[in-house]
Design a protein around this motif. Structure first.
Motif, PDB file in Angstrom:
ATOM      1  N   UNK A   2      34.146  61.363 139.971  1.00  0.00           N
ATOM      2  CA  UNK A   2      33.401  62.154 138.983  1.00  0.00           C
ATOM      3  C   UNK A   2      32.938  63.485 139.570  1.00  0.00           C
ATOM      4  N   UNK A   3      32.385  63.440 140.776  1.00  0.00           N
ATOM      5  CA  UNK A   3      31.885  64.667 141.390  1.00  0.00           C
ATOM      6  C   UNK A   3      33.028  65.556 141.873  1.00  0.00           C
ATOM      7  N   UNK A   4      34.118  64.931 142.334  1.00  0.00           N
ATOM      8  CA  UNK A   4      35.275  65.711 142.775  1.00  0.00           C
ATOM      9  C   UNK A   4      35.904  66.498 141.638  1.00  0.00           C
ATOM     10  N   UNK A   5      36.084  65.831 140.496  1.00  0.00           N
ATOM     11  CA  UNK A   5      36.653  66.524 139.324  1.00  0.00           C
ATOM     12  C   UNK A   5      35.743  67.662 138.876  1.00  0.00           C
ATOM     13  N   UNK A  25      40.471  71.792 147.861  1.00  0.00           N
ATOM     14  CA  UNK A  25      40.894  70.853 146.812  1.00  0.00           C
ATOM     15  C   UNK A  25      41.074  69.437 147.372  1.00  0.00           C
ATOM     16  N   UNK A  26      40.154  69.047 148.271  1.00  0.00           N
ATOM     17  CA  UNK A  26      40.318  67.788 149.006  1.00  0.00           C
ATOM     18  C   UNK A  26      39.021  66.983 149.046  1.00  0.00           C
ATOM     19  N   UNK A  46      43.072  60.506 141.348  1.00  0.00           N
ATOM     20  CA  UNK A  46      43.037  61.830 141.979  1.00  0.00           C
ATOM     21  C   UNK A  46      44.403  62.497 141.921  1.00  0.00           C
ATOM     22  N   UNK A  47      45.466  61.699 142.067  1.00  0.00           N
ATOM     23  CA  UNK A  47      46.820  62.246 141.924  1.00  0.00           C
ATOM     24  C   UNK A  47      47.013  62.860 140.543  1.00  0.00           C
ATOM     25  N   UNK A  97      33.219  67.479 149.992  1.00  0.00           N
ATOM     26  CA  UNK A  97      32.859  66.177 149.425  1.00  0.00           C
ATOM     27  C   UNK A  97      33.587  65.051 150.139  1.00  0.00           C
ATOM     28  N   UNK A  98      32.843  64.002 150.453  1.00  0.00           N
ATOM     29  CA  UNK A  98      33.469  62.835 151.069  1.00  0.00           C
ATOM     30  C   UNK A  98      32.526  61.650 150.988  1.00  0.00           C
TER      31      UNK A  98
END
Length: 448
Positions: free
Chosen positions: A262-265, A276-277, A292-293, A320-321
């Motif tokens: 959710x946070x990555x998008x 973009x990782x 994610x793909x 982000x991780x």
């Protein structure tokens, strides 16, 4: 190492970790950081009964070596990291055993940059603990250190968290499970100040009820609470509040993988997802990678442990991780996992997207996952057995792109962990048992 593990010096209070250990840790750190100037060291603690005892023992050792000690009192682990790096302390110490039961405790030392202490310094502390002679001089006269009530440091951390909110939380009904731990002193106050209608449980620590049937390790309580009170969202923390799991408006769990998605998008949409990782660990669900793909977001996989995630993020400058367990790192705002910060970031996603978490996560389908622990006589021998490798390969080929198998050695127990993700739980169990059968047939498995 003998005492320090992946998350500091941890064990049962006054059994594996006692007050003499804590005193000596204080003695060493006070001397080590005070060789060229008077050391300034900040201490935080969680709500365990033994935390007060260890706070006193550490303070005695530190001041005896000449350091001045600043006490944050009951506070989240990430607040110690924040205060150390923003207020020029030499180091910080958090007294906590995180999600462990109340009778355990731990000492997590944080360096001047807010990261976990370097292994080479931990090794020197261990050598001092085990030395038969006390080679560190005692401070005398005005060189003796003092302790300072530093609740203001915790208040500055709370102010920092509040400053990160992009908009008011007004009219949002939020449930919090503070695990009778560190977050009880911070989380509700932050959400209240930001305008949320806040409902909180796990807010009555008594020294022995931290993590007991509450918090992120017992998320089912918050699920029930969110459903019964018709809340918009819920957040559950662990004992020292460096983890967060969420519950959506339908009472479904939003684990660390879902939070990363959710946070990555959202960060990608804003142009703030560096390279973009997203950094994950090998235990993240296959469903996350497939989602994610589809979003054309890249990912890295590290060994299990937030320190490995953090190291990868620091090396490459990623933003982000995190881990499935809810340790999430937002490098723009912190250098460690921070449960309350994570909940604020999820609130931002909800409010900016004007959508419920249940809607935002609908494209993420977690694969059934079965993990079984097998006690073995020799971990490397079992892991590298040719027949075990062949059985694992056979499962990999059978699963293809619709699942995966993972064998890894436990870092703390004589155990091999066998994990399979597949379309159904039945398939997961079947393939896990196939590999365990080979381990048994080859004589690697031992009885408990």
């Amino acid at each position: 190492m003998k005492y320090f593990g992946t998350d500091g010096f941890r064990g049962e209070a006054n059994v594996d970790l006692n007050v003499v250990h804590a005193y000596k840790v204080g003695r060493f750190l006070g001397w080590y950081y005070g060789q060229e100037h008077k050391a300034k060291i900040v201490i935080g603690k969680d709500t365990r009964r033994s935390s007060y005892m260890f706070e006193d023992a550490l303070s005695s050792g530190l001041t005896a070596s000449g350091a001045d000690v600043y006490l944050l009192h009951v506070t989240p682990t990430p607040s110690v990291s924040y205060v150390v790096r923003t207020e020029q302390f030499d180091c910080g110490i958090m007294i906590s055993a995180s999600h462990n039961p109340y009778y355990d405790n731990g000492l997590k030392v944080i360096n001047g940059k807010g990261h976990k202490l370097e292994a080479e310094i931990e090794e020197k502390i261990e050598a001092y603990i085990d030395s038969k002679e006390d080679t560190i001089p005692f401070a005398t006269k005005d060189a003796i250190g003092c302790t300072v009530d530093y609740a203001v440091g915790r208040h500055r951390y709370i102010g920092y968290l509040m400053s990160l909110a992009t908009r008011s939380f007004k009219n949002v009904k939020v449930g919090l499970d503070c695990a009778n731990g560190s977050s009880y002193s911070v989380a509700k106050g932050v959400f209240d100040a930001l305008g949320a209608t806040t409902f909180a449980i796990g807010m009555n620590p008594d020294g022995t009820n931290i993590n007991r049937d509450c918090g992120s390790t017992h998320i089912e309580n918050l699920q029930k609470y969110v459903r019964e009170n018709n809340l918009d969202v819920g957040f559950a923390y662990d004992g020292d509040a460096d983890r967060c799991l969420a519950v959506d408006d339908k009472g479904e769990v939003i684990d660390g993988d879902a939070i990363l998605y959710l946070c990555g998008c959202y960060l990608k949409e804003k142009g703030e997802l560096n390279e973009n990782t997203i950094v994950t660990t090998i235990m993240s669900n296959l469903g996350l990678y497939k989602a994610l793909d589809r979003q054309n977001i890249k990912y890295e996989k590290t060994a299990v442990g937030d320190k490995y995630v953090n190291a990868n993020m620091t090396e490459h400058g990623y933003s982000l991780g995190g881990e499935q367990s809810g340790h999430i790192i937002f490098s723009k705002y912190a250098v460690t996992g921070d449960g309350v910060l994570t909940s604020l970031m999820l609130m931002e996603v909800m409010l900016e997207k004007k959508a419920k978490l249940s809607e935002l996560r609908k494209d993420l389908k977690a694969y059934p996952q079965v993990l079984k622990n097998v006690r073995v006589a020799d971990k490397p021998a079992a892991r590298n057995d040719a027949d075990v490798i062949a059985a694992t390969k056979k499962v990999e080929e059978a699963l293809g792109d619709n699942g995966r198998i993972l064998l890894r050695e436990s870092g703390t127990e004589p155990v091999i962990r066998v994990m399979v993700e597949a379309d159904t739980e039945e398939l997961c169990n079947r393939y896990v048992d196939e590999v365990i059968k080979v381990l048994e047939e080859k004589g690697h498995v031992v009885e408990k």
